[in-house]
Write an enzyme that holds these catalytic residues in place. Structure first.
Site, mmCIF file in Angstrom:
data_model
loop_
_atom_site.group_PDB
_atom_site.id
_atom_site.type_symbol
_atom_site.label_atom_id
_atom_site.label_comp_id
_atom_site.label_asym_id
_atom_site.label_seq_id
_atom_site.Cartn_x
_atom_site.Cartn_y
_atom_site.Cartn_z
ATOM 1 N N CYS A 73 0.845 -1.267 0.027
ATOM 2 C CA CYS A 73 0.134 0.024 -0.024
ATOM 3 C C CYS A 73 0.994 1.219 -0.045
ATOM 4 C CB CYS A 73 -0.963 -0.080 1.412
ATOM 5 S SG CYS A 73 -2.212 -1.420 1.337
ATOM 6 N N HIS A 132 -0.844 6.803 2.958
ATOM 7 C CA HIS A 132 -0.741 5.436 3.931
ATOM 8 C C HIS A 132 -1.584 5.618 5.124
ATOM 9 C CE1 HIS A 132 0.132 1.423 4.827
ATOM 10 N NE2 HIS A 132 0.480 1.810 5.994
#
Length: 493
Positions: A73, A132
């Site tokens: 991610c 994030h």
């Protein structure tokens, strides 16, 4: 008669509201979706229910072969936001943005493409997981109070409603009763069908925030960038029961690559640690003990339900744009931050250099392109999105990147015949390059073999490594791969 007149007045007000904005530049709605495979109707899946994403696809360009740079991610988001390939091992970490952007002083070089738009007259609003960290920099089990922002210069407004979960990380791993994977100390299943409405999980709250912001943004004079990051279908695969009930589990197929590929070392794969972190999972599959077909179908069912839930939230945003008269001057981008192996090669997760982990959806609707190419077959990368947005928004690229504008690929009239088709991926001590027919991967490790070659014409599911059979092709593709080796690895590593 009175009702018709009122309706007409409302329509005119919405049109004038939209025209009140500066029409010199388009707005941008950018939808970030976590762990989304190209498992959508627009990509040929006839079982999954994604009517809203499919509707967006019918109005824009569907990039059929889009690849992220890193199958995790935070690092994937660093690449797209900066338009750059990884330059060091640290750029492969979920902490990449925190390490290289957060807390740094503002310089002439913008921290992200969002920052560059903001510097050029855009009002920028972020909701949910765009970078994030969700609502500031703090660890999974730390306090969110007074947490510094992850992107200090990109946003005019950065919003998140954690609801009953109280903070970003608990909301990210949320269950319908207000608990999370964290508060339950992982004593949870990796899926849930909660008897709740859309707002019973955090993505419904994020969609509601976004609708409110569109109402507000429609009245501003300057163009806007609205970025919204949805959590699902990231683990846990939780969604309201009504989305679970859309599917008949018997109709859901399992993977076309159920075995470990031939001529591949297990070091290229993993034992699904993220998936197996959920202690109450019905099974805990690993490479030498794959999931049963029954459990594989159940997990896919849960994943599909989570995707359909996210699709419904996306539909609300698209409908709101149209109701406010903004759709004709708003670029809409839908991007998945990487793929996910749903039992493919006996892996449940991302974090590999295989096709299923690196390929993700990318759909762009650009109203300024009157005749968009519906299906873009050329190979593209996430780093190409930055220069594409700058061209569409008539904003100068602030620095040279490895990415290239895809605007010509999106136009039927100006299709780019000189487009160089390769996409690089980095992880697990290796580099991979995807070219039109092949995927070529090279690992910098002791475990053999370190070279993998897959022929996508004859083996689209990457079930057999044929590198030993094609030494001349390996030599040729090795030169292409080295063009993407930005200094992360050397043969002496």
């Amino acid at each position: 008669m009175k009702f018709s007149r009122v309706l007409m007045i409302v329509c005119f007000l919405n049109i004038f509201s939209a025209l009140g904005q500066s029409n010199s530049k388009p707005n941008v709605l950018f939808i970030f979706v976590d762990d989304l495979r190209p498992e959508l109707g627009a990509y040929g899946n006839e079982i999954i229910k994604t009517p809203n994403i499919d509707r967006l696809a019918s109005e824009g360009s569907v990039f059929k072969r889009h690849y992220v740079q890193v199958p995790t991610c935070g690092a994937s988001r660093y690449s797209i936001l900066t338009g750059t390939l990884p330059q060091s091992r640290e750029h492969l970490s979920n902490e990449a943005i925190r390490m290289f952007i957060s807390g740094e002083p503002e310089t002439n070089r913008p921290e992200t493409f969002i920052h560059q738009l903001r510097r050029n007259g855009y009002f920028t609003v972020g909701i949910g997981k765009v970078s994030h960290y969700i609502d500031g920099l703090y660890g999974y089990e730390e306090s969110s109070k007074n947490a510094p922002p992850e992107l200090p210069y990109s946003w005019d407004k950065n919003l998140f409603n954690a609801g009953k979960w109280e903070d970003g990380w608990d909301a990210f791993f949320a269950y319908a009763d207000g608990s999370s994977r964290i508060t339950k100390e992982r004593n949870v299943k990796p899926y849930e069908n909660g008897d709740v409405d859309d707002d019973g999980y955090p993505d419904g709250l994020s969609a509601k925030l976004a609708l409110e912001q569109i109402d507000s943004l429609a009245n501003r004079d300057e163009p806007f960038f609205l970025g919204i990051g949805f959590f699902k279908p990231h683990l846990p695969f939780n969604a309201p029961k009504k989305y679970w009930n859309m599917y008949d589990e018997a109709e859901i197929s399992t993977t076309a690559s159920p075995f470990i590929p031939e001529n591949v070392n297990l070091a290229s794969l993993h034992d699904s640690p993220e998936f197996n972190r959920y202690k109450l999972g019905d099974e805990h599959p690993v490479l030498n003990r794959p999931a049963s077909e029954e459990y594989a179908k159940k997990v896919r069912h849960a994943y599909y339900a989570a995707v359909s839930y996210t699709d419904a939230q996306i539909g609300k945003l698209i409908d709101k744009l149209k109701s406010k008269g903004l759709d004709e001057n708003t670029i809409v981008v839908l991007w998945g931050d990487h793929g996910w192996q749903l039992g493919d090669h006996q892996v449940w997760g991302k974090h590999t250099l295989f096709e299923r982990a690196l390929k993700s959806p990318l759909i762009i609707k650009a109203p300024s392109i009157k005749k968009q190419e519906r299906d873009v077959e050329e190979i593209v990368s996430s780093i190409d999105i930055y220069p594409t947005l700058m061209e569409l928004c008539e904003v100068k690229m602030p620095y040279e990147t490895q990415g290239r504008s895809m605007v010509n690929l999106m136009s039927k009239k100006n299709n780019d015949r000189n487009w160089q088709e390769n996409a690089y991926g980095y992880f697990n001590n290796g580099i991979t390059v995807r070219v039109p027919r092949y995927r070529y991967t090279k690992y910098f490790r002791d475990e053999q073999p370190v070279i993998e070659l897959y022929d996508h014409k004859n083996d689209p599911n990457e079930n057999k490594n044929i590198a030993a059979e094609r030494p001349k092709l390996v030599n040729k593709l090795d030169k292409v791969l080295e063009e993407g080796n930005t200094g992360l690895y050397s043969n002496n590593n």
